[in-house]
Design a protein around this motif. Structure first.
Motif, PDB file in Angstrom:
ATOM      1  N   ARG A 131      -0.034   2.644   3.510  1.00 53.19           N
ATOM      2  CA  ARG A 131       1.113   2.337   3.712  1.00 53.19           C
ATOM      3  C   ARG A 131       0.832   0.805   5.170  1.00 53.19           C
ATOM      4  O   ARG A 131       1.432   1.220   6.340  1.00 53.19           O
ATOM      5  CB  ARG A 131       2.294   2.958   3.806  1.00 53.19           C
ATOM      6  N   GLY A 142       1.148  -1.070   0.051  1.00 55.84           N
ATOM      7  CA  GLY A 142       0.201  -0.072  -0.308  1.00 55.84           C
ATOM      8  C   GLY A 142       0.785   1.425   0.000  1.00 55.84           C
ATOM      9  O   GLY A 142       2.247   0.911  -0.341  1.00 55.84           O
ATOM     10  N   ALA A 161      -4.978  -2.141   3.251  1.00 52.50           N
ATOM     11  CA  ALA A 161      -3.815  -1.336   2.200  1.00 52.50           C
ATOM     12  C   ALA A 161      -3.954  -0.083   1.299  1.00 52.50           C
ATOM     13  O   ALA A 161      -3.341   0.483  -0.207  1.00 52.50           O
ATOM     14  CB  ALA A 161      -3.221  -2.533   1.642  1.00 52.50           C
ATOM     15  N   GLY A 162      -5.427  -0.313   1.036  1.00 54.78           N
ATOM     16  CA  GLY A 162      -6.006   0.734  -0.214  1.00 54.78           C
ATOM     17  C   GLY A 162      -5.864   2.415   0.571  1.00 54.78           C
ATOM     18  O   GLY A 162      -6.044   3.296  -0.192  1.00 54.78           O
ATOM     19  N   ARG A 186      -4.045  -6.582   5.577  1.00 57.50           N
ATOM     20  CA  ARG A 186      -3.340  -6.355   4.336  1.00 57.50           C
ATOM     21  C   ARG A 186      -4.422  -5.872   3.193  1.00 57.50           C
ATOM     22  O   ARG A 186      -3.918  -5.340   2.875  1.00 57.50           O
ATOM     23  CB  ARG A 186      -2.249  -6.938   3.967  1.00 57.50           C
TER      24      ARG A 186
END
Length: 263
Positions: A41, A11, A37-38, A33
């Motif tokens: 980070r 991300g 992650a969209g 995750r």
């Protein structure tokens, strides 16, 4: 000396470091995750000895584990990160706040406690560590630790989740588990660290957690200058695995608020 930790890094955006529970690895953060992650980070290290990270030959110490995380954050070229720790990861996160406060932009404490072990809890950890060393397997963890890692709702209604947690425990290297138990047994209380924290905090607890209770969560909220409590229903100790939707929502909103405030 510090250990260079193996970490997954996915991300973009505000860095969010997730520190895993005992006796698991960064594999526990799969849904985080995928779900976060969209927007951020998401960095998920294996603490020393677990997953892809080597154990090293240092004496057992939560402080040493925190120094490892600090080295990772700096090695990634980051000025700091929102740091979230669950259970043992929470102990490491609090040690990071004490030893490297400049690296913590915000703190999430999930299913953890700021108190040191009681004498009984300390003796129990050391007994399990001795058994792990003697037997060179994790049967003592499967017998004694696993039953308390998830709540009764998960045990009764989420067989796949329970099976996944059991598999993660089975994959734990016995030497790492023994080292970590001794490190946790020797950790100090962290209430003074929390009282001195200058960044916002989120305290997450599962309402079916027998290990880190609502009383433990309230004590941390009371010590922290700027803390928000979140209770996740029908979740035990591993609330991030048992109810990832609710955990991700709480951590995502907290991190997004911090990101907006820093602009």
């Amino acid at each position: 000396m510090t250990v260079q930790l193996h970490a997954r890094d996915v991300g973009a955006g505000t860095p969010l470091v997730l520190l895993h529970a005992f006796p698991l690895s960064s594999a526990m953060w799969l849904e985080q995750r995928e779900g976060l992650a969209g927007r951020f980070r998401v960095i998920t290290p294996d603490l020393r000895g677990f997953g892809g990270s080597r154990l090293g030959d240092d004496p057992p110490s939560i402080d040493r584990m925190a120094d490892d995380v600090a080295l990772l954050i700096r090695r990634l070229g980051l000025d700091g990160a929102v740091v979230a720790g669950l259970s043992m990861g929470g102990y490491v996160a609090m040690a990071l706040c004490r030893r490297h406060p400049d690296l913590v932009l915000g703190l999430v404490l999930a299913s953890t406690k700021a108190s040191a072990d009681t004498d009984q809890a300390r003796r129990n950890r050391l007994r399990q560590a001795d058994a792990l060393d003697r037997d060179d397997d994790v049967n003592v963890l499967l017998d004694e630790v696993l039953p308390n890692l998830v709540g009764p709702t998960t045990f009764q209604q989420r067989a796949l989740v329970y099976g996944r947690v059991r598999g993660l425990v089975q994959a734990t290297p016995a030497p790492a588990a023994a080292w970590a138990q001794r490190a946790m047994a020797g950790r100090p209380a962290s209430f003074d660290t929390l009282r001195g924290l200058t960044v916002p905090a989120l305290v997450v607890s599962g309402d079916e957690d027998p290990l880190s209770t609502g009383e433990d969560a309230r004590a941390m909220v009371e010590a922290l200058p700027d803390a928000e409590p979140v209770v996740i229903p029908q979740a035990g100790h591993l609330c991030a695995i048992e109810r990832p939707d609710l955990f991700n929502r709480a951590v995502g909103e907290f991190t997004a608020t911090l990101a907006r405030a820093s602009r």
